[in-house]
Design an enzyme around this catalytic site. Structure first.
Site, PDB file in Angstrom:
ATOM      1  N   LYS A  48     -17.646  -0.866   5.263  1.00  0.00           N
ATOM      2  CA  LYS A  48     -18.084  -1.809   4.239  1.00  0.00           C
ATOM      3  C   LYS A  48     -19.601  -1.731   4.014  1.00  0.00           C
ATOM      4  O   LYS A  48     -20.066  -1.826   2.874  1.00  0.00           O
ATOM      5  CB  LYS A  48     -17.680  -3.231   4.648  1.00  0.00           C
ATOM      6  CG  LYS A  48     -17.749  -4.224   3.509  1.00  0.00           C
ATOM      7  CD  LYS A  48     -17.132  -5.548   3.905  1.00  0.00           C
ATOM      8  CE  LYS A  48     -17.173  -6.535   2.736  1.00  0.00           C
ATOM      9  NZ  LYS A  48     -16.586  -7.834   3.105  1.00  0.00           N
ATOM     10  N   PHE A  95     -11.881  -7.434  13.283  1.00  0.00           N
ATOM     11  CA  PHE A  95     -10.781  -7.891  12.428  1.00  0.00           C
ATOM     12  C   PHE A  95     -10.418  -6.795  11.423  1.00  0.00           C
ATOM     13  O   PHE A  95     -11.279  -6.241  10.748  1.00  0.00           O
ATOM     14  CB  PHE A  95     -11.194  -9.169  11.684  1.00  0.00           C
ATOM     15  CG  PHE A  95     -10.130  -9.641  10.721  1.00  0.00           C
ATOM     16  CD1 PHE A  95      -8.884 -10.048  11.183  1.00  0.00           C
ATOM     17  CD2 PHE A  95     -10.362  -9.655   9.352  1.00  0.00           C
ATOM     18  CE1 PHE A  95      -7.893 -10.464  10.303  1.00  0.00           C
ATOM     19  CE2 PHE A  95      -9.385 -10.080   8.468  1.00  0.00           C
ATOM     20  CZ  PHE A  95      -8.152 -10.477   8.944  1.00  0.00           C
ATOM     21  N   GLN A  96      -9.143  -6.489  11.334  1.00  0.00           N
ATOM     22  CA  GLN A  96      -8.598  -5.446  10.461  1.00  0.00           C
ATOM     23  C   GLN A  96      -9.256  -4.096  10.695  1.00  0.00           C
ATOM     24  O   GLN A  96      -9.437  -3.305   9.771  1.00  0.00           O
ATOM     25  CB  GLN A  96      -8.677  -5.874   8.983  1.00  0.00           C
ATOM     26  CG  GLN A  96      -7.745  -7.049   8.686  1.00  0.00           C
ATOM     27  CD  GLN A  96      -7.521  -7.301   7.208  1.00  0.00           C
ATOM     28  OE1 GLN A  96      -8.403  -7.053   6.390  1.00  0.00           O
ATOM     29  NE2 GLN A  96      -6.356  -7.817   6.864  1.00  0.00           N
ATOM     30  N   MET A 125      24.337   8.752   2.716  1.00  0.00           N
ATOM     31  CA  MET A 125      24.210  10.011   3.457  1.00  0.00           C
ATOM     32  C   MET A 125      24.420   9.762   4.945  1.00  0.00           C
ATOM     33  O   MET A 125      24.992  10.603   5.642  1.00  0.00           O
ATOM     34  CB  MET A 125      22.846  10.643   3.192  1.00  0.00           C
ATOM     35  CG  MET A 125      22.760  12.096   3.601  1.00  0.00           C
ATOM     36  SD  MET A 125      23.970  13.155   2.770  1.00  0.00           S
ATOM     37  CE  MET A 125      23.043  13.704   1.342  1.00  0.00           C
ATOM     38  N   GLU A 127       0.815  -1.214   0.000  1.00  0.00           N
ATOM     39  CA  GLU A 127       0.000   0.000   0.000  1.00  0.00           C
ATOM     40  C   GLU A 127       0.851   1.268   0.000  1.00  0.00           C
ATOM     41  O   GLU A 127       0.464   2.284  -0.581  1.00  0.00           O
ATOM     42  CB  GLU A 127      -0.957   0.010   1.189  1.00  0.00           C
ATOM     43  CG  GLU A 127      -2.102  -0.985   1.071  1.00  0.00           C
ATOM     44  CD  GLU A 127      -1.768  -2.377   1.594  1.00  0.00           C
ATOM     45  OE1 GLU A 127      -0.578  -2.644   1.905  1.00  0.00           O
ATOM     46  OE2 GLU A 127      -2.693  -3.208   1.696  1.00  0.00           O
TER      47      GLU A 127
END
Lengths: 587, 176
Positions: A165, A115-116, A483, A53
């Site tokens: 959802k 969940f999630q 760096m 993502e």
């Protein structure tokens, strides 16, 4: 007329189409299945499946920055949303317009540790320009249109729309964008006419002027950049650009001093330090630009033009502040300059340019030649030389290679340079290049990378191969987080704690494993041929450019130092001051 | 010249009362508080309540301290939050009225109980609850007056304090 009823997912898709969206970067999951089903059933919006993502957000950033359009991201709830957070903050700090749609657990499960489930609006509140949790499908179309409006206007930024959802499957009414008017959000456009007149009068009276312009001009659009060039030419004044501003004014123009700031040019930084009038447009006086703040441009009167009122007087006090869109204010300034018949002080300006030319004569970007090892700066210069006949877009990762690219790859046009400046996100460049390539399928898109940064999102080779995106990843491989190593050398007695990148994969085999093309080059004599082969090879190409592992990036303003205290490369006449104890505590 | 500008900018912290008109939507208070904590600004007092039920607008009154540059930055940062309609500095934009309410519980008997009543009378605090061993006083006024009252109640059996924080409004005809 009967109002059209449709599901939440259909409303989202219709709003995307109506907002002119052509492509969405995303990754599916449980909480966005209705949205993915709606995507499956249509062919107006193209979906690009990334492998993470975070990469989807960076790809959308690359798309947005190379087109000026809003980039769109679609992720699932929970880990989908949290993985997107780095990209969102990256977009916030670099003012990139994005709309990120995230799935959420059904409204009746919110707050139950489902969940999630993640508190996505809570987590992303400080990482976005604005965010929404849509609990009622009847508000969905309005929120979608508002999100795009907020993302693209004013100082652009990322907007999250969190979509439970059950809202995606519920039926609601679609409304058009024209029917939506935000209650409170009114970004400024026109600058105050009196302030602009005062500013132009001050500009005309300057003896040692300098324009200092940034990403705000690029964000305002190509017309704003053309207007800037017109104003700069009318005045004859020198101009320097920030990292994000590169391309806003042609690098090949004789009035351009190069980038300013920590790794900016000697002439740009000394012009900033010595100027009597500074015209800052669409730049935010970032600490990487100013160095030690109380020694910054000690004799300057400062004009600051910015669309974001909060950027004015944040770090540096300005004498004349103009809140407005860069393009609009620049055009107004040009009109006033003309109407008042202003002319620069020719004698003072000639002297100022003479002074600047002596600084330029130091050739601060010079680097050593070698016929045994590839100098990273040379690799970038050759890449530019061998690609300049093409429409070339450059993205970078973060580190030494990024600064070398900014110093040695000149841009004459805006929107061709994509780099993570504010957040400094390693792993930005490669997925960003994928987004650029989607937007510009016929152009050459090169990600100038370091080996450590590339490994942060290298799973995206699969995305490049799946969509046959001919992105070229030009990896300046020095086997160090360069760096970090450079700072350890300067600040910590060359104790290279954890900055060596051990156990690197074989880049050629890695490319091969994914179905891409890999190349490796370590001999300077073969550099040009390799670059040409990279450009000419169809499909995605990874090039492992083995460069001098101990090259450092100069010039450099060390932490806690002022613009007139730069470290120069050894070739250019040596070292400036050592880093102070106070400087060691700064980032 | 910037040399003089730098000296003009006082490094002294000042207390300012800032009134903000916002859409009363989910998370708006979180945005304001997150802005203060994320950027390291102080909140000395904060009150929030819906003031226009039809338009669903809430008013937030914030008392904060900072140098003039920080106060300007706070106002600019508040101003760019999307659901914010208006930001007003009641301290620098002319005179204003500031009031706070406190409920002060004092548990004592005998002379101390009588003394608490006497002081409450001087401060025009009202008794809103009483038992044989306790009073709850309601006091309205400026922050300083409430501080003084509470300080005086300490030796007289103070056991609990609840304060609303500052509500403020500009004097005269103008409105937020």
């Amino acid at each position: 007329m009967l109002q059209q009823r449709m599901t939440g997912a259909e409303i989202v898709l219709k709003a995307l189409v109506d907002q002119g969206v052509e492509v969405v970067f995303g990754y599916p999951g449980g909480a966005v299945l209705p949205l993915y089903d709606a995507i499956f059933k249509q062919n107006r919006i193209r979906h690009i499946l990334t492998r993470h993502e975070q990469a989807a957000v960076h790809a959308a950033e690359g798309y947005a920055r190379s087109t000026g359009k809003v980039g769109v991201v679609l992720v699932t709830s929970g880990p989908g949303a949290t993985n997107a957070v780095t990209g969102l903050l990256d977009a916030l700090l670099d003012s990139v317009p994005l709309v990120c749609l995230s799935g959420q657990v059904p409204t009746q499960l919110i707050g139950t540790d489902a969940f999630q489930e993640a508190d996505t609006t809570g987590i992303t509140r400080p990482c976005t320009k604005h965010n929404y949790l849509v609990k009622d499908v009847e508000t969905l179309a309005g929120v979608m249109h508002e999100a795009f409006h907020v993302a693209r206007t004013g100082r652009p930024g990322p907007v999250v729309v969190d979509l439970p959802k059950n809202v995606q499957v519920a039926e609601g009414t679609y409304i058009q964008a024209e029917q939506v008017r935000h209650k409170s959000y009114r970004p400024p456009v026109k600058g105050d006419a009196t302030q602009i007149e005062k500013a132009v009068a001050l500009m005309a009276s300057a003896k040692r002027p300098v324009f200092y312009c940034g990403g705000g001009v690029v964000n305002s659009g190509p017309a704003a950049c053309a207007a800037l060039a017109d104003l700069v030419h009318a005045t004859g004044y020198p101009i320097t650009l920030t990292l994000q501003g590169l391309g806003a004014f042609p690098a090949s123009d004789s009035q351009f001093l190069g980038m300013l700031g920590m790794h900016g040019t000697y002439e740009a930084n000394l012009a900033m330090h010595g100027c009597d009038v500074m015209v800052a447009i669409g730049a935010r006086f970032d600490d990487r630009v100013t160095g030690k703040i109380d020694g910054f441009a000690p004799n300057a009167q400062i004009i600051h033009v910015d669309v974001d009122a909060a950027s004015i007087n944040k770090n540096v006090h300005s004498d004349i502040a103009i809140i407005g869109d860069a393009g609009s204010v620049i055009a107004d300034m040009r009109v006033v300059w003309e109407a008042q018949g202003y002319r620069p002080d020719a004698e003072a300006l000639t002297q100022w340019w003479r002074q600047i030319d002596t600084w330029r004569a130091r050739k601060c970007l010079a680097f050593g030649a070698s016929d045994t090892v590839i100098k990273p700066q040379l690799a970038i210069k050759r890449l530019h030389e061998l690609s300049k006949h093409l429409d070339t877009y450059i993205t970078t990762e973060v580190g030494q290679h990024q600064m070398w690219a900014a110093q040695h790859f000149p841009f004459d046009q805006p929107q061709h340079w994509m780099t993570s400046g504010g957040l400094g996100t390693m792993g930005y460049g490669f997925p960003s290049a994928l987004g650029v390539q989607i937007a510009h399928p016929e152009s050459l898109v090169v990600c100038i990378a370091g080996e450590a940064s590339f490994m942060m999102n290298m799973q995206e080779i699969a995305t490049a191969v799946q969509y046959q995106l001919p992105v070229k990843v030009f990896i300046l491989n020095n086997c160090y987080m360069g760096m970090v190593r450079q700072w350890q050398e300067l600040l910590h007695g060359s104790r290279y704690s954890e900055s060596h990148t051990e156990a690197l994969p074989d880049i050629v085999k890695l490319a091969d494993a994914f179905g891409a093309t890999g190349m490796v080059v370590s001999n300077p004599a073969e550099l040009d041929a390799t670059i040409t082969r990279m450009i000419e090879t169809p499909g995605p190409v990874l090039v492992d450019v083995r460069v001098d592992p101990f090259e450092n990036c100069f010039p450099m303003i060390p932490s806690g130092a002022t613009h007139d205290n730069m470290l120069l490369g050894e070739l250019v006449g040596g070292r400036g001051p050592a880093v102070t104890e106070a400087g060691k505590g700064l980032v | 010249m910037r040399g003089t500008n730098v000296t003009q900018i006082s490094e002294l912290s000042e207390s300012h009362t800032i009134a903000v008109l916002v859409d009363n939507e989910a998370g708006v208070l979180g945005r304001v508080i997150g802005l203060f904590s994320g950027r390291g600004y102080n909140i000395e007092s904060l009150t929030v309540s819906e003031v226009d039920h039809r338009e669903r607008l809430s008013r937030i009154n914030i008392v904060t301290t900072g140098t003039p540059m920080v106060i300007e930055q706070i106002k600019a940062q508040l101003g760019r939050l999307v659901p914010i309609h208006r930001v007003r500095d009641l301290t620098s934009d002319g005179p204003s009225v500031q009031r706070e309410l406190a409920l002060v519980k004092v548990a004592s008997t005998g002379e101390r109980r009588v003394e608490s009543l006497r002081i409450a009378d001087i401060f025009r605090a009202r008794v809103v609850d009483s038992t044989n061993e306790s009073f709850v006083f309601e006091i309205v006024g400026k922050t300083g007056k409430l501080d003084a009252f509470i300080r005086l109640m300490e030796p007289l059996g103070l056991i609990d304090v609840s304060r609303t924080g500052v509500a403020a409004i500009s004097r005269g005809m103008d409105s937020l």
